[in-house]
Design a protein around this motif. Sequence first.
Motif, PDB file in Angstrom:
ATOM      1  N   LEU A  36     -61.542  12.970 -52.973  1.00 53.11           N
ATOM      2  CA  LEU A  36     -60.144  12.280 -53.945  1.00 53.11           C
ATOM      3  C   LEU A  36     -61.536  11.561 -54.874  1.00 53.11           C
ATOM      4  CD1 LEU A  36     -56.498  12.896 -52.083  1.00 53.11           C
ATOM      5  CD2 LEU A  36     -58.469  14.655 -53.776  1.00 53.11           C
ATOM      6  N   LEU A  37     -60.763  10.867 -56.403  1.00 50.10           N
ATOM      7  CA  LEU A  37     -61.865  10.031 -56.680  1.00 50.10           C
ATOM      8  C   LEU A  37     -60.065   9.559 -57.153  1.00 50.10           C
ATOM      9  CD1 LEU A  37     -63.009  11.935 -60.071  1.00 50.10           C
ATOM     10  CD2 LEU A  37     -63.912  10.891 -58.286  1.00 50.10           C
ATOM     11  N   VAL A  38     -60.621   8.086 -56.748  1.00 51.73           N
ATOM     12  CA  VAL A  38     -59.267   6.906 -57.286  1.00 51.73           C
ATOM     13  C   VAL A  38     -60.204   5.918 -58.403  1.00 51.73           C
ATOM     14  CG1 VAL A  38     -58.960   4.800 -55.339  1.00 51.73           C
ATOM     15  CG2 VAL A  38     -59.559   6.449 -54.965  1.00 51.73           C
ATOM     16  N   ASN A  39     -58.730   5.275 -58.778  1.00 50.25           N
ATOM     17  CA  ASN A  39     -58.464   4.858 -60.394  1.00 50.25           C
ATOM     18  C   ASN A  39     -58.742   4.019 -59.795  1.00 50.25           C
ATOM     19  OD1 ASN A  39     -58.203   4.384 -62.924  1.00 50.25           O
ATOM     20  ND2 ASN A  39     -55.960   4.388 -62.879  1.00 50.25           N
ATOM     21  N   ALA A  40     -59.843   2.605 -60.268  1.00 51.90           N
ATOM     22  CA  ALA A  40     -59.857   1.433 -60.967  1.00 51.90           C
ATOM     23  C   ALA A  40     -58.971   0.873 -60.246  1.00 51.90           C
ATOM     24  CB  ALA A  40     -60.906   0.992 -62.362  1.00 51.90           C
ATOM     25  N   ASP A  41     -57.858   0.422 -60.995  1.00 56.78           N
ATOM     26  CA  ASP A  41     -56.378   0.074 -60.921  1.00 56.78           C
ATOM     27  C   ASP A  41     -55.852   0.219 -59.059  1.00 56.78           C
ATOM     28  OD1 ASP A  41     -55.062   2.627 -61.256  1.00 56.78           O
ATOM     29  OD2 ASP A  41     -53.968   1.811 -62.087  1.00 56.78           O
ATOM     30  N   ALA A  42     -56.331   1.314 -58.537  1.00 55.48           N
ATOM     31  CA  ALA A  42     -55.488   1.410 -57.161  1.00 55.48           C
ATOM     32  C   ALA A  42     -56.549   0.674 -56.100  1.00 55.48           C
ATOM     33  CB  ALA A  42     -55.294   2.690 -56.722  1.00 55.48           C
ATOM     34  N   ILE A  43     -57.488   0.029 -56.320  1.00 54.99           N
ATOM     35  CA  ILE A  43     -58.432  -0.890 -56.120  1.00 54.99           C
ATOM     36  C   ILE A  43     -58.586  -2.241 -55.668  1.00 54.99           C
ATOM     37  CG2 ILE A  43     -59.506   1.226 -54.979  1.00 54.99           C
ATOM     38  CD1 ILE A  43     -62.317   0.783 -56.346  1.00 54.99           C
ATOM     39  N   LYS A  44     -59.305  -2.502 -55.165  1.00 52.06           N
ATOM     40  CA  LYS A  44     -59.592  -4.382 -55.171  1.00 52.06           C
ATOM     41  C   LYS A  44     -60.574  -4.493 -53.740  1.00 52.06           C
ATOM     42  CE  LYS A  44     -56.537  -6.627 -51.437  1.00 52.06           C
ATOM     43  NZ  LYS A  44     -55.776  -7.704 -51.697  1.00 52.06           N
ATOM     44  N   LYS A  45     -61.461  -5.748 -54.947  1.00 54.98           N
ATOM     45  CA  LYS A  45     -62.826  -6.114 -54.142  1.00 54.98           C
ATOM     46  C   LYS A  45     -61.862  -6.517 -52.629  1.00 54.98           C
ATOM     47  CE  LYS A  45     -66.316  -6.355 -57.545  1.00 54.98           C
ATOM     48  NZ  LYS A  45     -67.398  -7.144 -57.990  1.00 54.98           N
TER      49      LYS A  45
END
Length: 78
Positions: free
Chosen positions: A66-75
Amino acid sequence: MARAFNARARHRDFNHGDLVLRKVLHFTPDSRGKFSYKYDGSFVVKEVFSGGAVVLSDMDGTENALLVNADAIKKYYP
């Protein structure tokens, strides 16, 4: 109004090989309510698309489907 919103919006840049944490977007039946984990595991960024989608892989190298949207991850900084 858009200019005021954009001034406060935080731009997130992810590069190939960055370590990230993925936000838990689903609740399990035996969740611990407000004490449950907010972020899941550590992942490696495999590929970044221009629209903000990111392909993640586990630390051992297996790629998630699955692809993940950038607003659902953090460094993640270990």
